[in-house]
Write a protein that holds these residues in place. Structure first.
Motif, PDB file in Angstrom:
ATOM      1  N   ASN A   1      21.823  25.131   4.076  1.00  0.00           N
ATOM      2  CA  ASN A   1      21.925  24.206   3.322  1.00  0.00           C
ATOM      3  C   ASN A   1      21.784  24.001   1.755  1.00  0.00           C
ATOM      4  O   ASN A   1      21.696  22.960   1.138  1.00  0.00           O
ATOM      5  CB  ASN A   1      20.038  23.664   3.358  1.00  0.00           C
ATOM      6  CG  ASN A   1      19.796  23.171   4.964  1.00  0.00           C
ATOM      7  OD1 ASN A   1      20.799  22.279   5.805  1.00  0.00           O
ATOM      8  ND2 ASN A   1      18.812  23.248   5.740  1.00  0.00           N
ATOM      9  N   ARG A   2      22.736  24.883   1.741  1.00  0.00           N
ATOM     10  CA  ARG A   2      23.526  25.035   0.066  1.00  0.00           C
ATOM     11  C   ARG A   2      24.709  24.302  -0.002  1.00  0.00           C
ATOM     12  O   ARG A   2      25.347  24.048   0.770  1.00  0.00           O
ATOM     13  CB  ARG A   2      23.563  26.399  -0.294  1.00  0.00           C
ATOM     14  CG  ARG A   2      23.918  26.710  -1.425  1.00  0.00           C
ATOM     15  CD  ARG A   2      24.037  27.911  -1.857  1.00  0.00           C
ATOM     16  NE  ARG A   2      24.799  28.229  -3.085  1.00  0.00           N
ATOM     17  CZ  ARG A   2      25.786  28.888  -3.757  1.00  0.00           C
ATOM     18  NH1 ARG A   2      25.475  30.488  -2.971  1.00  0.00           N
ATOM     19  NH2 ARG A   2      25.755  29.120  -4.392  1.00  0.00           N
TER      20      ARG A   2
ATOM     21  N   LEU B   1      30.929  17.618  -2.784  1.00  0.00           N
ATOM     22  CA  LEU B   1      29.517  18.902  -2.472  1.00  0.00           C
ATOM     23  C   LEU B   1      30.076  18.961  -1.235  1.00  0.00           C
ATOM     24  O   LEU B   1      29.851  18.242   0.346  1.00  0.00           O
ATOM     25  CB  LEU B   1      28.666  18.672  -2.686  1.00  0.00           C
ATOM     26  CG  LEU B   1      28.263  18.598  -4.011  1.00  0.00           C
ATOM     27  CD1 LEU B   1      27.156  18.153  -4.819  1.00  0.00           C
ATOM     28  CD2 LEU B   1      28.400  20.104  -4.700  1.00  0.00           C
ATOM     29  N   ALA B   2      29.459  19.952   0.117  1.00  0.00           N
ATOM     30  CA  ALA B   2      29.192  20.384   1.505  1.00  0.00           C
ATOM     31  C   ALA B   2      28.500  21.135   1.658  1.00  0.00           C
ATOM     32  O   ALA B   2      28.198  21.789   0.677  1.00  0.00           O
ATOM     33  CB  ALA B   2      31.371  20.767   2.219  1.00  0.00           C
ATOM     34  N   ALA B   3      27.561  20.501   2.546  1.00  0.00           N
ATOM     35  CA  ALA B   3      26.540  21.760   2.797  1.00  0.00           C
ATOM     36  C   ALA B   3      26.766  22.560   4.054  1.00  0.00           C
ATOM     37  O   ALA B   3      27.106  22.398   5.117  1.00  0.00           O
ATOM     38  CB  ALA B   3      25.444  20.845   3.357  1.00  0.00           C
ATOM     39  N   CYS B   4      26.343  23.908   3.741  1.00  0.00           N
ATOM     40  CA  CYS B   4      26.045  24.674   4.366  1.00  0.00           C
ATOM     41  C   CYS B   4      24.699  24.377   6.170  1.00  0.00           C
ATOM     42  O   CYS B   4      24.107  24.278   5.273  1.00  0.00           O
ATOM     43  CB  CYS B   4      25.647  25.885   4.360  1.00  0.00           C
ATOM     44  SG  CYS B   4      25.462  27.366   5.407  1.00  0.00           S
ATOM     45  N   HIS B   5      25.495  24.117   7.210  1.00  0.00           N
ATOM     46  CA  HIS B   5      24.656  24.194   8.220  1.00  0.00           C
ATOM     47  C   HIS B   5      23.509  25.010   8.659  1.00  0.00           C
ATOM     48  O   HIS B   5      22.531  24.564   9.486  1.00  0.00           O
ATOM     49  CB  HIS B   5      25.597  23.887   9.523  1.00  0.00           C
ATOM     50  CG  HIS B   5      25.857  23.025   9.692  1.00  0.00           C
ATOM     51  ND1 HIS B   5      26.161  21.240   9.516  1.00  0.00           N
ATOM     52  CD2 HIS B   5      28.002  22.558   9.903  1.00  0.00           C
ATOM     53  CE1 HIS B   5      26.864  20.733   9.397  1.00  0.00           C
ATOM     54  NE2 HIS B   5      27.801  20.984   9.245  1.00  0.00           N
ATOM     55  N   VAL B   6      23.782  26.232   7.760  1.00  0.00           N
ATOM     56  CA  VAL B   6      22.397  27.204   8.121  1.00  0.00           C
ATOM     57  C   VAL B   6      21.533  27.421   7.231  1.00  0.00           C
ATOM     58  O   VAL B   6      20.638  27.813   7.219  1.00  0.00           O
ATOM     59  CB  VAL B   6      23.301  28.298   8.248  1.00  0.00           C
ATOM     60  CG1 VAL B   6      22.167  29.969   8.913  1.00  0.00           C
ATOM     61  CG2 VAL B   6      24.221  28.977   9.880  1.00  0.00           C
TER      62      VAL B   6
END
Length: 208
Positions: free
Chosen positions: A17-18, A10-15
């Protein structure tokens, strides 16, 4: 040790956080399907960019503290003050709370932030396993307090704008002001460039 988002694919969105499955990123152009921001597992060249910004801030730190921050003119006489001479003046005149605020915000905090960032960079490069939670908190604290170093620039700006009495009294910003502003801005960008997740990535590695 608990499973990490990276290990789970998984990778997290920095904006927003999804959490997004890495396998699905190619289909979305490495963009978050919710907010459209770019998504990547780790900040690109985090250590190199952070080191470059920290070293640049160190270079500007010396003229920021050695050159005059203000030139004060009063009845034809001009006095130049560095940050430390201003601190000593307020302390000697009995205004020690002001002196303490200026010293902490303009001298201690920028230096501490540079030392903390350098320590975090070295610890990650050396693959240190020492207290990752505490190092992460140290990074968060550094990221939050860094912007308050601009208090000295705010004071100088206000004084320059207000004290314009011609030959009677006048205050002008000295050559240290732009250097000091650069130190604050560079350390803020350095903190933004550093990826604290690298601290935890090292926990899954074997020590040398």
């Amino acid at each position: 040790m608990a499973l990490t988002a990276k290990e789970a694919g998984l990778a997290a969105c920095h904006v927003c956080n999804r959490l997004i499955p890495v396998a699905e990123l190619a289909a979305t152009g490495h963009r978050c399907p919710r907010c459209g921001a770019g998504v990547h597992g780790r900040k690109t060249d985090s250590l190199a960019r952070c080191w470059a910004l920290v070293l640049a801030a160190v270079i500007f730190y010396f003229p920021a503290n050695l050159l005059p921050m203000t030139h004060t003119g009063f009845l034809g006489k001009v006095q130049s003050d560095t940050i430390m001479s201003g601190v000593l003046y307020f302390f000697a005149s009995g205004s020690w709370p002001i002196a303490l605020i200026i010293f902490i915000a303009s001298v201690f905090v920028p230096l501490l932030k540079l030392l903390v960032l350098a320590y975090l960079l070295i610890s990650v490069q050396r693959r240190s396993h020492w207290r990752p939670a505490e190092r992460t908190r140290l990074y968060r604290m550094t990221e939050i307090i860094g912007r308050w170093s601009m208090v000295d620039i705010y004071v100088v700006t206000i004084l320059v704008a207000l004290v314009k009495l011609g030959a009677l009294a006048n205050i002008e910003a000295g050559p240290a002001a732009p250097h000091f502003a650069l130190v604050v801005v560079l350390t803020m960008f350095a903190a933004m460039a550093f990826d604290p997740r690298l601290i935890w990535d090292r926990m899954g590695e074997e020590t040398d």
